[in-house]
Design an enzyme around this catalytic site. Structure first.
Site, PDB file in Angstrom:
ATOM      1  N   SER A 145       0.833  -1.197   0.000  1.00 36.90           N
ATOM      2  CA  SER A 145       0.000   0.000   0.000  1.00 36.90           C
ATOM      3  C   SER A 145       0.877   1.261   0.000  1.00 36.90           C
ATOM      4  CB  SER A 145      -0.961  -0.042   1.195  1.00 36.90           C
ATOM      5  OG  SER A 145      -2.030   0.855   1.039  1.00 36.90           O
ATOM      6  N   ASP A 296      -9.444  -6.217  -4.239  1.00 39.83           N
ATOM      7  CA  ASP A 296      -8.861  -4.999  -3.656  1.00 39.83           C
ATOM      8  C   ASP A 296      -9.456  -3.751  -4.293  1.00 39.83           C
ATOM      9  OD1 ASP A 296      -7.353  -3.064  -2.452  1.00 39.83           O
ATOM     10  OD2 ASP A 296      -5.404  -3.883  -3.039  1.00 39.83           O
ATOM     11  N   HIS A 326      -7.071  -6.312   0.039  1.00 37.00           N
ATOM     12  CA  HIS A 326      -5.922  -5.408   0.096  1.00 37.00           C
ATOM     13  C   HIS A 326      -4.715  -5.992   0.827  1.00 37.00           C
ATOM     14  CE1 HIS A 326      -3.907  -1.605  -0.222  1.00 37.00           C
ATOM     15  NE2 HIS A 326      -3.905  -1.366   1.067  1.00 37.00           N
TER      16      HIS A 326
END
Length: 348
Positions: A145, A296, A326
């Site tokens: 991320s 995601d 995610h």
């Protein structure tokens, strides 16, 4: 009555002792058997402040795999060991609570140092330290991320230090990321006729958000509700429980995690509205592997696939995690570990 009072006093004393142990017992990480193994939590100065790393591996002759956690501020030393045991067989696995996050949070951190450039240099300094400590020329880098964003900048500036980059939940475009995510939640809310969600989404409006922190929190609440963040794990629950029961975190560290999360959100969320990697980083000089959760919508997989199709690299691969959103490295840890070992073997 006297007996009840005695029991009450004993119970109170036990609870006080337990609370003191949770809050103040020194943190540690369990040992790994073997003469060449390593298992430690280390405090070191990076970029002028104390920061913490956890290093674990069965053989110090193995290559280093450094994780860059997401957020910014979503540190993972407290619970990472739960998902990384298989990785420890093939790597020296390093988890780093970044500047302002988790164990590395401090009230003395200057707000002006909470920026992309400082984090890049922190990462570079840590890589240099690890390479010197374990006599390595390069490391393997994994970024999740926000960590995928940070990781791309590091491999762009310092490719000679990186054997390969494992991207997890890649950030591609700051504004498009939030827009696609918002539209997904809006679509799901309409399908369900979820009036509360629709009201919240109407209130914050389509990105870019006016109140970055509060509006993003509202949108992510509903995104999580519709399975676009986590499907097989609950990392917040992991963090809360590990702050009480994990040897890696004390209760004080749990409090620091909470304070650090707010601090990093206030100082860094919304920093990447200008980000567009397809435009600004169309080529990298190291092998790159994109780990993509099929569900995601936190960093939407459609954007990652588009970037994968555009990017030029010595070697590139996109790996779909069909049961994940995610957090594919935690939602499907065995598949991720097998992938990491394959990447290592292909680059030896």
């Amino acid at each position: 009555m006297k007996r009840i009072n005695i029991i009450f006093k004993i119970t109170l004393i036990v609870l006080i002792i337990f609370l003191l142990l949770v809050l103040f017992i020194p943190s540690r990480t369990p040992k790994i058997e073997g003469n060449n193994s390593v298992a430690l939590i280390e405090k070191m100065e990076i970029g002028g402040i104390d920061q913490y790393i956890m290093i674990r591996g069965r053989n110090i002759n193995n290559p280093i795999l450094l994780f860059l956690h997401g957020g910014p501020g979503y540190s993972q030393i407290s619970y990472a060991r739960k998902y990384q045991e298989e990785l420890e067989d093939g790597f020296i696995v390093v988890n780093w609570d970044q500047r302002g996050s988790g164990k590395s949070f401090s009230l003395n951190i200057p707000k002006e140092t909470m920026n992309r450039e400082r984090f890049i240099e922190d990462g570079k300094d840590l890589i240099d330290y690890l390479c010197k400590k374990y006599s390595k020329e390069k490391i393997y880098l994994a970024g999740h991320s926000w960590g995928s964003e940070l990781g791309l900048y590091i491999i762009d500036l310092y490719p000679e230090k990186i054997a390969a980059f494992i991207s997890i939940g890649q950030v591609v475009n700051g504004v498009d990321n939030e827009t696609v995510s918002y539209d997904y939640v809006l679509e799901m809310a309409k399908k369900e006729n979820n009036k509360k969600a629709l009201k919240d989404l109407e209130k914050i409006g389509r990105p870019p958000y006016k109140n970055v922190v509060s509006d993003t929190v509202i949108q992510r609440k509903w995104l999580d509700r519709y399975g676009g963040v986590e499907r097989k794990v609950n990392t917040l629950k992991d963090i809360i429980l590990s702050s009480i029961f994990s040897p890696e975190y004390t209760g004080i560290d749990g409090i620091k995690f909470a304070l650090g999360s707010k601090f990093t959100a206030d100082t860094m969320w919304g920093h990447n509205n200008d980000l567009d990697f397809i435009r600004d980083l169309p080529e990298v000089k190291v092998p790159i592997y994109f780990c993509v959760g099929r569900y995601d919508y936190n960093t939407p997989s459609v954007l990652v696939e588009n970037y994968y199709n555009h990017i030029i690299a010595p070697k590139k691969e996109i790996i779909w995690f069909e049961e994940s959103a995610h957090f594919p490295h935690f939602e499907e840890p065995e598949k991720f570990a097998q992938l990491a070992i394959r990447i290592k073997e292909s680059n030896e």
